[in-house]
Motif scaffolding. Structure first.
Motif, PDB file in Angstrom:
ATOM      1  N   PHE A   1       0.839  -1.198   0.000  1.00  0.00           N
ATOM      2  CA  PHE A   1       0.000   0.000   0.000  1.00  0.00           C
ATOM      3  C   PHE A   1       0.878   1.254   0.000  1.00  0.00           C
ATOM      4  CE2 PHE A   1      -2.954   3.168   1.192  1.00  0.00           C
ATOM      5  CZ  PHE A   1      -4.249   2.671   1.126  1.00  0.00           C
ATOM      6  N   ALA A   2       1.865   1.277   0.883  1.00  0.00           N
ATOM      7  CA  ALA A   2       2.717   2.450   1.034  1.00  0.00           C
ATOM      8  C   ALA A   2       3.535   2.730  -0.218  1.00  0.00           C
ATOM      9  CB  ALA A   2       3.648   2.255   2.235  1.00  0.00           C
ATOM     10  N   VAL A   3       4.085   1.690  -0.816  1.00  0.00           N
ATOM     11  CA  VAL A   3       4.923   1.858  -2.004  1.00  0.00           C
ATOM     12  C   VAL A   3       4.075   2.239  -3.215  1.00  0.00           C
ATOM     13  CG1 VAL A   3       6.444   0.663  -3.621  1.00  0.00           C
ATOM     14  CG2 VAL A   3       6.708   0.297  -1.160  1.00  0.00           C
ATOM     15  N   SER A   4       2.890   1.670  -3.315  1.00  0.00           N
ATOM     16  CA  SER A   4       2.060   1.852  -4.506  1.00  0.00           C
ATOM     17  C   SER A   4       1.407   3.221  -4.586  1.00  0.00           C
ATOM     18  CB  SER A   4       0.964   0.786  -4.552  1.00  0.00           C
ATOM     19  OG  SER A   4       1.498  -0.504  -4.615  1.00  0.00           O
ATOM     20  N   ALA A   5       1.016   3.790  -3.438  1.00  0.00           N
ATOM     21  CA  ALA A   5       0.224   5.019  -3.446  1.00  0.00           C
ATOM     22  C   ALA A   5       0.852   6.150  -4.263  1.00  0.00           C
ATOM     23  CB  ALA A   5      -0.067   5.468  -2.018  1.00  0.00           C
ATOM     24  N   PRO A   6       2.100   6.575  -3.974  1.00  0.00           N
ATOM     25  CA  PRO A   6       2.660   7.691  -4.755  1.00  0.00           C
ATOM     26  C   PRO A   6       2.944   7.317  -6.199  1.00  0.00           C
ATOM     27  CG  PRO A   6       4.303   6.806  -3.239  1.00  0.00           C
ATOM     28  CD  PRO A   6       3.003   6.143  -2.894  1.00  0.00           C
ATOM     29  N   ILE A   7       3.343   6.063  -6.444  1.00  0.00           N
ATOM     30  CA  ILE A   7       3.657   5.630  -7.810  1.00  0.00           C
ATOM     31  C   ILE A   7       2.399   5.629  -8.667  1.00  0.00           C
ATOM     32  CG2 ILE A   7       4.459   3.697  -9.224  1.00  0.00           C
ATOM     33  CD1 ILE A   7       6.305   2.917  -6.917  1.00  0.00           C
ATOM     34  N   LEU A   8       1.316   5.059  -8.146  1.00  0.00           N
ATOM     35  CA  LEU A   8       0.079   4.975  -8.924  1.00  0.00           C
ATOM     36  C   LEU A   8      -0.568   6.341  -9.096  1.00  0.00           C
ATOM     37  CD1 LEU A   8      -1.507   1.674  -7.537  1.00  0.00           C
ATOM     38  CD2 LEU A   8      -0.492   2.072  -9.781  1.00  0.00           C
ATOM     39  N   MET A   9      -0.487   7.203  -8.082  1.00  0.00           N
ATOM     40  CA  MET A   9      -1.036   8.544  -8.230  1.00  0.00           C
ATOM     41  C   MET A   9      -0.327   9.295  -9.349  1.00  0.00           C
ATOM     42  SD  MET A   9      -3.660   9.406  -6.413  1.00  0.00           S
ATOM     43  CE  MET A   9      -3.602  11.192  -6.313  1.00  0.00           C
ATOM     44  N   ASN A  10       0.986   9.086  -9.464  1.00  0.00           N
ATOM     45  CA  ASN A  10       1.746   9.725 -10.528  1.00  0.00           C
ATOM     46  C   ASN A  10       1.442   9.106 -11.890  1.00  0.00           C
ATOM     47  OD1 ASN A  10       4.679   9.454 -12.121  1.00  0.00           O
ATOM     48  ND2 ASN A  10       4.183  11.511 -11.398  1.00  0.00           N
ATOM     49  N   ALA A  11       1.391   7.785 -11.942  1.00  0.00           N
ATOM     50  CA  ALA A  11       1.188   7.077 -13.208  1.00  0.00           C
ATOM     51  C   ALA A  11      -0.208   7.291 -13.782  1.00  0.00           C
ATOM     52  CB  ALA A  11       1.455   5.591 -13.019  1.00  0.00           C
ATOM     53  N   THR A  12      -1.176   7.555 -12.911  1.00  0.00           N
ATOM     54  CA  THR A  12      -2.570   7.682 -13.371  1.00  0.00           C
ATOM     55  C   THR A  12      -3.069   9.119 -13.347  1.00  0.00           C
ATOM     56  OG1 THR A  12      -3.432   7.292 -11.124  1.00  0.00           O
ATOM     57  CG2 THR A  12      -3.075   5.354 -12.519  1.00  0.00           C
ATOM     58  N   ALA A  13      -2.171  10.075 -13.201  1.00  0.00           N
ATOM     59  CA  ALA A  13      -2.580  11.472 -13.016  1.00  0.00           C
ATOM     60  C   ALA A  13      -3.365  12.025 -14.195  1.00  0.00           C
ATOM     61  CB  ALA A  13      -1.347  12.342 -12.759  1.00  0.00           C
ATOM     62  N   ARG A  14      -3.152  11.495 -15.396  1.00  0.00           N
ATOM     63  CA  ARG A  14      -3.822  12.035 -16.587  1.00  0.00           C
ATOM     64  C   ARG A  14      -5.215  11.434 -16.818  1.00  0.00           C
ATOM     65  NH1 ARG A  14       1.645  11.655 -18.364  1.00  0.00           N
ATOM     66  NH2 ARG A  14       2.477  13.684 -19.013  1.00  0.00           N
ATOM     67  N   PHE A  15      -5.586  10.454 -16.009  1.00  0.00           N
ATOM     68  CA  PHE A  15      -6.853   9.760 -16.244  1.00  0.00           C
ATOM     69  C   PHE A  15      -8.006  10.429 -15.496  1.00  0.00           C
ATOM     70  CE2 PHE A  15      -3.618   6.624 -17.151  1.00  0.00           C
ATOM     71  CZ  PHE A  15      -4.104   5.980 -18.282  1.00  0.00           C
ATOM     72  N   GLU A  16      -9.159  10.426 -16.118  1.00  0.00           N
ATOM     73  CA  GLU A  16     -10.367  10.925 -15.460  1.00  0.00           C
ATOM     74  C   GLU A  16     -10.636  10.094 -14.211  1.00  0.00           C
ATOM     75  OE1 GLU A  16     -14.198  11.174 -14.117  1.00  0.00           O
ATOM     76  OE2 GLU A  16     -13.840   9.483 -15.478  1.00  0.00           O
ATOM     77  N   ARG A  17     -10.953  10.760 -13.101  1.00  0.00           N
ATOM     78  CA  ARG A  17     -10.902  10.115 -11.788  1.00  0.00           C
ATOM     79  C   ARG A  17     -12.021   9.108 -11.547  1.00  0.00           C
ATOM     80  NH1 ARG A  17      -6.125  10.668 -11.958  1.00  0.00           N
ATOM     81  NH2 ARG A  17      -5.486  10.826  -9.789  1.00  0.00           N
ATOM     82  N   LYS A  18     -13.230   9.374 -12.037  1.00  0.00           N
ATOM     83  CA  LYS A  18     -14.328   8.432 -11.811  1.00  0.00           C
ATOM     84  C   LYS A  18     -14.052   7.108 -12.501  1.00  0.00           C
ATOM     85  CE  LYS A  18     -19.255   7.649 -12.663  1.00  0.00           C
ATOM     86  NZ  LYS A  18     -20.536   8.224 -13.169  1.00  0.00           N
ATOM     87  N   LYS A  19     -13.655   7.163 -13.765  1.00  0.00           N
ATOM     88  CA  LYS A  19     -13.358   5.930 -14.502  1.00  0.00           C
ATOM     89  C   LYS A  19     -12.201   5.189 -13.845  1.00  0.00           C
ATOM     90  CE  LYS A  19     -13.669   6.124 -18.906  1.00  0.00           C
ATOM     91  NZ  LYS A  19     -13.423   6.445 -20.340  1.00  0.00           N
ATOM     92  N   LEU A  20     -11.190   5.942 -13.424  1.00  0.00           N
ATOM     93  CA  LEU A  20     -10.037   5.340 -12.745  1.00  0.00           C
ATOM     94  C   LEU A  20     -10.486   4.644 -11.470  1.00  0.00           C
ATOM     95  CD1 LEU A  20      -6.892   5.139 -12.782  1.00  0.00           C
ATOM     96  CD2 LEU A  20      -6.892   7.190 -11.342  1.00  0.00           C
ATOM     97  N   TYR A  21     -11.363   5.278 -10.724  1.00  0.00           N
ATOM     98  CA  TYR A  21     -11.877   4.714  -9.466  1.00  0.00           C
ATOM     99  C   TYR A  21     -12.557   3.372  -9.729  1.00  0.00           C
ATOM    100  CZ  TYR A  21     -13.149   5.576  -4.564  1.00  0.00           C
ATOM    101  OH  TYR A  21     -13.238   5.524  -3.204  1.00  0.00           O
ATOM    102  N   LEU A  22     -13.386   3.330 -10.763  1.00  0.00           N
ATOM    103  CA  LEU A  22     -14.121   2.108 -11.089  1.00  0.00           C
ATOM    104  C   LEU A  22     -13.187   0.992 -11.542  1.00  0.00           C
ATOM    105  CD1 LEU A  22     -17.210   3.654 -12.921  1.00  0.00           C
ATOM    106  CD2 LEU A  22     -17.212   2.487 -10.697  1.00  0.00           C
ATOM    107  N   VAL A  23     -12.177   1.336 -12.337  1.00  0.00           N
ATOM    108  CA  VAL A  23     -11.221   0.327 -12.805  1.00  0.00           C
ATOM    109  C   VAL A  23     -10.489  -0.307 -11.633  1.00  0.00           C
ATOM    110  CG1 VAL A  23      -9.049  -0.005 -14.057  1.00  0.00           C
ATOM    111  CG2 VAL A  23     -10.909   1.289 -15.111  1.00  0.00           C
ATOM    112  N   PHE A  24     -10.052   0.516 -10.697  1.00  0.00           N
ATOM    113  CA  PHE A  24      -9.289  -0.029  -9.576  1.00  0.00           C
ATOM    114  C   PHE A  24     -10.186  -0.717  -8.550  1.00  0.00           C
ATOM    115  CE2 PHE A  24      -5.778   2.038 -11.470  1.00  0.00           C
ATOM    116  CZ  PHE A  24      -4.650   1.416 -10.953  1.00  0.00           C
ATOM    117  N   LEU A  25     -11.447  -0.349  -8.490  1.00  0.00           N
ATOM    118  CA  LEU A  25     -12.374  -1.135  -7.674  1.00  0.00           C
ATOM    119  C   LEU A  25     -12.516  -2.544  -8.249  1.00  0.00           C
ATOM    120  CD1 LEU A  25     -15.319   1.261  -6.684  1.00  0.00           C
ATOM    121  CD2 LEU A  25     -13.830   0.001  -5.121  1.00  0.00           C
TER     122      LEU A  25
END
Length: 395
Positions: free
Chosen positions: A51-75
């Protein structure tokens, strides 16, 4: 309060359930997989580290994606990972699935916090973040006790099937109620880490790490602690977790209210100080009676979740230009603290007895208090520009 904040809190509830539910069924997992209780406890550790390692990496890697769709994909990824946990047959597979669950959950929690803080007016940010943490601590009220009941009735895999069902419901809620959320600006990992060069920020994050390390030194092994100290039945243990959760939810909500009403600095000092006292008296209260012990547990529980709203508001106020970065990094720090507490607690059990876990945890909480005083007395950062205005979502 925007009702969509509560939808996000429900999703946070699901993620919180997965992370901490292991603590309530450690003995069942250890027995089924033929491993020690401390080895089973590392299922919390691997989740927290991932969790700790992934949070900043994924926030950076997914910054260009629309947030609702991103939320659903990761759910959806979160759903699959928990189905793997439910049907895994060996320890290694379980560890890998827990890591995948943590990675997806890390982004979901950070998205919940950042989106919620933008859905409300500035004066309600503390309370909005508090609501998200009420969702996480709410998993202790219903998730962990129900998980224990399901585990006792149908085996330790059943709670993860329950979580999978909750995830499907969360996906439906996000899809129906959350409107499209524009992507955030891309921030490099180098810039994220460079924001930690300031002693005020570093010590501010260290508060979370040390407090969670102290807390999880006992809480990760709370079931064996209760069984060793009071020889409680599974049903009575579930009731203790239920009461613990009730106090945790109230603490998360009150923490946000205190941050908005009293200010972050005063709230942080009071909460960390009282938490240290509560953890110190826990083993003493256990020697008096079970009821006195439960009163101490309720106080300990409420304070354990009361700090986050004030502390995260403090980080946003300290570095408003990198507030999203600070929230992401602090989420990572929180889970490093959970991982460290699980490791330290396991070592204490292996080397001595679970009865000593509270005392060891108290040492880390006192260090957290020292870090709080140090951070609050450092000079404020120089602000080069005012924070950006709220997005159109608040309209």
């Amino acid at each position: 309060m925007d009702f969509r904040v509560y939808i996000l809190a429900l999703a946070a509830f699901v993620v919180g359930t997965v992370e901490l539910i292991i603590g309530g069924i450690l003995d069942q997992i250890a027995s089924d997989l033929h491993i020690s209780v401390s080895a089973a406890g590392q299922l919390i550790t691997i989740f927290s580290i991932a969790f700790a390692v992934s949070a900043p990496i994924l926030m950076n890697a997914t910054a260009r994606f629309e947030r609702k769709k991103l939320y659903l994909v990761f759910l959806f990824v979160f759903l699959i990972s928990n189905l793997i946990v439910a049907f895994s047959s060996n320890y290694v597979t379980l560890l890998a699935a827990r890591a995948l669950s943590a990675s997806s959950g890390s982004l979901l929690i950070v998205l919940s916090i950042t989106i919620a803080s933008k859905l409300v007016q500035p004066e309600y940010k503390g309370r909005a973040i508090g609501v998200i943490y009420m969702g996480i601590s709410g998993s202790l009220v219903l998730g962990v006790p129900i998980g224990m009941v399901l585990g006792n009735a149908f085996g330790w895999r059943a709670p993860f099937l329950f979580v999978a069902l909750l995830t499907v419901m969360a996906m439906g809620g996000i899809y129906v109620f959350l409107s499209n959320v524009p992507p955030s600006a891309v921030t490099s990992l180098r810039k994220q880490l460079s924001s930690l060069k300031n002693a005020k920020l570093v010590s501010g994050h260290l508060i979370s790490y040390l407090m969670l390390t102290g807390h999880l030194t006992l809480y990760a092994y709370f079931t064996p602690y209760l069984q060793t100290t009071f020889q409680l039945s599974p049903g009575a243990t579930s009731l203790v977790y239920f009461l613990f959760g009730l106090a945790a939810v109230s603490g998360g909500g009150l923490g946000g209210l205190f941050a908005d009403k009293w200010g972050t600095s005063r709230s942080m000092l009071l909460i960390v100080s009282c938490f240290a006292v509560a953890m110190f008296i826990l083993p003493l209260a256990a020697q008096v009676s079970f009821y006195v012990f439960m009163a101490a547990v309720m106080l300990w529980s409420a304070l354990s979740w009361a700090l986050s709203p004030a502390q995260q508001s403090y980080l946003m106020q300290t570095a408003p230009e990198t507030s999203d970065i600070q929230l992401s990094l602090n989420t990572s720090v929180l889970h490093l603290g959970i991982a460290s507490g699980s490791i330290v607690g396991g070592i204490v059990i292996e080397q001595s007895s679970v009865a000593h876990n509270a005392w060891v945890g108290c040492i880390f909480v006192l260090l957290a208090l020292g870090s709080t005083v140090y951070s609050l007395t450092r000079p404020a950062l120089v602000k080069s520009a005012a924070p950006a205005a709220h997005s159109a979502m608040t309209k």
